[in-house]
Write an enzyme that holds these catalytic residues in place. Structure first.
Site, PDB file in Angstrom:
ATOM      1  N   HIS A  79      40.869  41.408  42.819  1.00 50.59           N
ATOM      2  CA  HIS A  79      41.304  41.178  41.343  1.00 50.59           C
ATOM      3  C   HIS A  79      42.829  41.035  41.512  1.00 50.59           C
ATOM      4  O   HIS A  79      43.269  40.249  40.325  1.00 50.59           O
ATOM      5  CB  HIS A  79      40.969  42.442  40.715  1.00 50.59           C
ATOM      6  CG  HIS A  79      40.840  42.564  39.097  1.00 50.59           C
ATOM      7  ND1 HIS A  79      41.197  43.457  38.391  1.00 50.59           N
ATOM      8  CD2 HIS A  79      39.978  41.754  38.710  1.00 50.59           C
ATOM      9  CE1 HIS A  79      40.643  42.991  37.141  1.00 50.59           C
ATOM     10  NE2 HIS A  79      39.887  42.172  37.265  1.00 50.59           N
ATOM     11  N   HIS A  91      44.149  39.232  28.171  1.00 52.10           N
ATOM     12  CA  HIS A  91      43.603  39.370  29.390  1.00 52.10           C
ATOM     13  C   HIS A  91      44.633  40.036  30.461  1.00 52.10           C
ATOM     14  O   HIS A  91      44.426  40.532  31.699  1.00 52.10           O
ATOM     15  CB  HIS A  91      43.412  37.752  29.999  1.00 52.10           C
ATOM     16  CG  HIS A  91      42.649  38.102  31.299  1.00 52.10           C
ATOM     17  ND1 HIS A  91      43.161  37.966  32.749  1.00 52.10           N
ATOM     18  CD2 HIS A  91      41.177  38.320  31.593  1.00 52.10           C
ATOM     19  CE1 HIS A  91      42.161  37.805  33.637  1.00 52.10           C
ATOM     20  NE2 HIS A  91      41.134  38.276  33.067  1.00 52.10           N
TER      21      HIS A  91
END
Ligand SMILES: CNc1ccc(C(=O)O)c(C(=O)O)c1
Length: 461
Positions: free
Chosen positions: A117, A345
């Site tokens: 990530h 986000h």
């Protein structure tokens, strides 16, 4: 029309925090002209004469990425650090077949459900090195109409000779960055590890909060995830008296499985770490927890419409098992930054004062609200199990001048006219879900009752 201010001027105005949001298409210019950057700005020659770069991320559009570099930098060595396996790894490498300057490093993901990530750029210039830690995938849509966060390091000058310990900051930035990159145990990163050790990072004022997959025990337990954050707050955080009753806010774009109730992990473990205070005297009672996650209507009325929800992966099968969590949820609202319709986000965590004027700390990170990202204690608290790679930077007032609290605001007019106010990506106080009307955005169920910004409905699958 006023020429958009050079990047180096924008960069200077954002100091000392050096925390930016991404530019958003379709909102008033003023919301994009200070404290906001595009990827082309980050990679521009104004930031340095690039010699080589390393891009850590989850999603890549290689041809698009190359186009974001100034043309004179497009053939410089580029190392891509990703988490793809098998066919999708082959597909990613195929996208780069024509670029002989691109190499790949596959991050090991031996824990089920782990993801790579981390979103980080290592930029080597002829005059030194810069580190960028952010929240955007390296695909066009992540830089178009979303709210994303970026921290850009100072230009770290090269040292006479490499050292893992010389040239570190008060926040142990260099040591933590070396530990993080070394944890990949990947030979393709050897040169970049050496590169990092060759630079003087003493000007770094943020603390790195990283996660690497594994079952961490002993000293390693407090090097990663929520136990790292806990340790740093116990050493450098606010005094207990300063933050009594102050809430912890978590803001994120995806949600993991939290277990059957809030005591299981959310409040029993994770919140205990985020509410840690100097000296570690957390009273048994934990502070109020407030979470920020977009409603279905926040997504429907956003600039992108329902497709924004394609990057907000909260599934009905996870949600239905943890309805308790949704009582903590608040809407996404960012009027001050002109980004109420630019879906988040970005992932941020903070400890704000009840009057919304201050915060004791601020974290921007790739980590969503999940055990996979932050870690879950196992074996009677003797090991911290983390599934994913994550990285973020923690801003603590003591490292930005001798003070215990940051002044904060999301109001761009106020931010433009002051120097030491920390720029919040969303508005405080938070906005409740409207009872009986608002639901958390779920990405895998249909919405056909009302049209989105583009007049469309949402029928996933
Ligand atoms: C399963 N894969 C992902 C889940 C969530 C996110 C997010 O950041 O919300 C990302 C990403 O965009 O890196 C990937």
């Amino acid at each position: 029309i006023s020429k958009s201010r050079g990047v180096s001027e924008l960069y200077k105005h954002a100091q000392p925090f050096s925390f930016f949001l991404t530019k958003v298409a379709g909102i008033a210019d003023k919301y994009n002209s200070t404290l906001a950057l595009d990827i082309k700005d980050i990679l521009s020659a104004d930031m340095g004469n690039l010699v080589a770069s390393c891009q850590f991320n989850y999603m890549f559009d290689i041809p698009w990425l190359i186009q974001q570099y100034p043309k004179e930098f497009r053939s410089k060595p580029l190392l891509i650090v990703h988490g793809e396996q098998g066919p999708s790894k082959t597909e990613l490498e195929a996208e780069a077949i024509d670029y002989k300057n691109i190499r790949f490093c596959q991050a090991k993901l031996e824990m089920m459900y782990g993801t790579h990530h981390t979103k980080m750029m290592l930029l080597q210039y002829d005059t030194g090195m810069r580190v960028v830690i952010h929240t955007s995938n390296l695909i066009k849509q992540d830089w178009h109409q979303k709210t994303q966060g970026i921290w850009i390091s100072p230009l770290f000058p090269k040292m006479a000779k490499p050292s893992a310990t010389e040239g570190d900051s008060l926040t142990y930035f260099k040591k933590n960055l070396l530990e993080y990159v070394s944890a990949y145990k990947a030979y393709q990163l050897k040169d970049w590890i050496n590169n990092i050790s060759e630079h003087d990072m003493s000007a770094a004022r943020v603390v790195i909060i990283g996660s690497v997959p594994g079952r961490h025990t002993g000293d390693q337990m407090r090097s990663w995830g929520h136990l790292k954050l806990k340790r740093v707050l116990q050493q450098h955080g606010p005094s207990n008296t300063a933050v009594t009753k102050w809430p912890v806010i978590g803001q994120f774009s995806s949600v993991g499985s939290m277990g059957a109730n809030k005591e299981a992990w959310l409040c029993g473990e994770w919140l205990q770490s985020l509410s840690a205070v100097n000296g570690g005297t957390t009273l048994p009672s934990v502070p109020p927890l407030q979470l920020v996650f977009p409603t279905k209507d926040n997504v429907r009325c956003s600039l992108e419409g329902f497709p924004a929800g394609g990057s907000i992966p909260y599934s009905i099968n996870v949600a239905k098992k943890q309805m308790f969590l949704h009582d903590f949820f608040h809407q996404w609202r960012s009027e001050g930054q002109g980004r109420s319709r630019a879906m988040p986000h970005i992932k941020t965590y903070l400890r704000p004062s009840p009057d919304s004027q201050k915060t004791a700390w601020f974290l921007v990170t790739s980590a969503n609200l999940s055990k996979a990202a932050w870690g879950a204690l196992e074996k009677k608290g003797t090991q911290l199990m983390i599934r994913s790679y994550e990285i973020g930077v923690l801003f603590l007032p003591k490292f930005f001048g001798d003070k215990e609290l940051f002044d904060v605001s999301s109001n761009l007019e106020l931010l433009k006219s002051s120097t030491n106010v920390f720029p919040l990506p969303f508005d405080l106080p938070l906005t409740d879900y409207v009872k009986g009307k608002d639901r958390p955005w779920l990405w895998d169920i249909p919405y056909m009752d009302l049209p989105d910004t583009n007049g469309n409905i949402w029928c996933p699958r």
